[in-house]
Design an enzyme around this catalytic site. Structure first.
Site, PDB file in Angstrom:
ATOM      1  N   LYS A  72       0.850  -1.206   0.000  1.00 18.51           N
ATOM      2  CA  LYS A  72       0.000   0.000   0.000  1.00 18.51           C
ATOM      3  C   LYS A  72       0.887   1.258   0.000  1.00 18.51           C
ATOM      4  CE  LYS A  72      -2.503  -1.600   3.629  1.00 18.51           C
ATOM      5  NZ  LYS A  72      -2.231  -3.044   3.689  1.00 18.51           N
ATOM      6  N   THR A  73       1.895   1.268   0.857  1.00 16.54           N
ATOM      7  CA  THR A  73       2.812   2.413   0.889  1.00 16.54           C
ATOM      8  C   THR A  73       3.601   2.479  -0.415  1.00 16.54           C
ATOM      9  OG1 THR A  73       3.073   1.871   3.225  1.00 16.54           O
ATOM     10  CG2 THR A  73       4.528   3.572   2.342  1.00 16.54           C
ATOM     11  N   ASP A 108      -1.152   6.058   7.022  1.00 17.48           N
ATOM     12  CA  ASP A 108      -1.271   4.620   7.235  1.00 17.48           C
ATOM     13  C   ASP A 108      -2.203   4.367   8.419  1.00 17.48           C
ATOM     14  OD1 ASP A 108      -0.774   1.990   6.711  1.00 17.48           O
ATOM     15  OD2 ASP A 108       1.275   1.978   7.468  1.00 17.48           O
ATOM     16  N   THR A 152      -5.764  -1.765   7.112  1.00 17.19           N
ATOM     17  CA  THR A 152      -5.989  -3.211   7.070  1.00 17.19           C
ATOM     18  C   THR A 152      -7.459  -3.484   7.400  1.00 17.19           C
ATOM     19  OG1 THR A 152      -5.276  -3.253   9.362  1.00 17.19           O
ATOM     20  CG2 THR A 152      -3.631  -3.878   7.716  1.00 17.19           C
ATOM     21  N   ARG A 163       6.375  -8.122   1.159  1.00 14.93           N
ATOM     22  CA  ARG A 163       7.256  -7.662   2.252  1.00 14.93           C
ATOM     23  C   ARG A 163       7.953  -8.864   2.887  1.00 14.93           C
ATOM     24  NH1 ARG A 163       4.339  -4.644   6.860  1.00 14.93           N
ATOM     25  NH2 ARG A 163       4.309  -2.895   5.405  1.00 14.93           N
TER      26      ARG A 163
END
Ligand code: ADE
Length: 357
Positions: A85-86, A130, A179, A238
């Site tokens: 997402k980032t 975030d 999330t 990740r």
């Protein structure tokens, strides 16, 4: 790119997720971050692997905004942690040629935190928040006019003498990430022009992430080695990026430096990451439900207490992949291990459980 530092080097990112929820870094200390995760972040759509539907939509949105000379609509990305997402927000910023300021809702505790960051923005810039579902009410209410009319409504003085001051803000784009999209208030959710759910990655996509990262880090990996790491990465780039580094350590110290299928599998076995990508916590969770609660259903609070983990870590980090892999099921009465979960642990379903499935 201004990024709040995030240095964790843990394999599955669980402690990292915890740390993000209790950040000690405030927005005023935002600084350039050149940690591992940011050095390997792709900067354009071609090097961003996976999420093809999202990429195609974004390319159109970006081109249209550029042609119209307008800032991008506010966007909300949601989905399990570690899916990029980032990273996609960073790609959007670099493709638009604008700066991005990255922060997290728990760091915006006081009104002046959010006001400060909004007032520091320049025209066209992107503000990335975030865990936006954790924004407090006051911060949310400051954001509404900022998102809608690019203004900051500030009250000065007390009760009868109070005055509202409208301060214009530059036209910025808010990118929120969460999330838990369901925990966002609807007035906030409604102010996003685009809402998109990020999906887990396929093994093939993860293998490509592994190969790309290995190349950047000057690590030698065969195609089969990359696939072996991809298979154990829980659908999450990740994690793939962390595993490639850990396996590289083994390849250098115990083998000849090359990550092939055998080196990848042997190293990951030693690291106790199994062929589904589950680690000790995931297996402890499945074993607990099977051994102590006859396969479930059992409440999340009970599971968290028994594992000495917090409910959020179980819900946000462990569960999404266990659910997606079909190893557990969520029922109104709690969590249950599925027949696939039993098989994965090499356990047989008890007679009570057989009746339930
Ligand atoms: N690193 C993390 N996510 C990635 C992605 N989607 N593509 C390439 N590299 C990544």
């Amino acid at each position: 790119m201004a990024i709040i530092s995030d240095n964790s080097d843990l394999l599955t990112g669980k402690s990292n997720e915890n740390r993000k929820k209790n950040p000690i870094i405030k927005p005023e200390t935002i600084e350039y971050d050149n940690t591992f995760e940011n050095n390997i972040r792709p900067k354009d759509f071609d090097s961003y692997i996976g999420q093809s539907a999202l990429k195609e939509t974004l390319k159109v949105i970006l081109e249209s905004a550029k042609k119209r000379g307008k800032p991008l609509d506010h966007m909300l990305f949601y989905g399990p942690p570690g899916l990029g997402k980032t990273t996609i927000a960073g790609v959007i910023a670099s493709q638009m040629g604008v700066d991005i300021k990255i922060t997290s809702a728990p760091a915006l505790e006081r009104p002046r935190d959010i006001i400060g960051i909004l007032m520091s923005l320049k025209g066209g810039e992107i503000l990335f928040i975030d865990e936006i579902h954790r924004l407090n009410k006051v911060a949310e209410e400051i954001l509404y006019p900022a998102m809608e009319d690019f203004t900051l409504d500030m009250t000065t003085g007390k009760s009868q003498t109070a005055k509202t001051l409208r301060v214009p803000l530059p036209k910025f784009t808010l990118i929120g990430a969460t999330t838990k999209a369901g925990e966002l208030s609807s007035p906030l959710r409604d102010r996003f022009g685009m809402i998109h759910r990020l999906e887990f990655y396929s093994v093939e996509e993860l293998a490509k992430v592994v190969q790309r990262t290995a190349k950047i880090l000057d690590i030698n990996v065969t195609e089969e080695g990359a696939v072996a790491i991809g298979k154990r990465s829980r659908g999450t780039p990740r994690i793939a990026n962390r595993l490639v580094k850990r396996v590289a350590d083994f390849a250098i110290v115990k083998y000849d430096g090359l990550i092939d299928e055998k080196v990848a599998n042997e190293s990951l076995d030693i690291l106790k990451i199994d062929e589904f990508g589950l680690d000790n916590t995931d297996r402890a969770l499945l074993n607990l439900i099977i051994d102590k609660y006859d396969g479930g259903p059992v409440g999340i609070e009970t599971i968290a207490a028994a594992l000495s983990e917090d409910v959020r870590t179980i819900e946000d980090v462990c569960e999404p992949y266990l659910l997606q892999a079909g190893l557990i099921q969520r029922t109104p009465r709690g969590r249950k291990v599925s027949p696939e979960g039993y098989r994965h642990l090499g356990k047989s379903i008890g007679s009570e459980q057989t009746k339930l499935f």
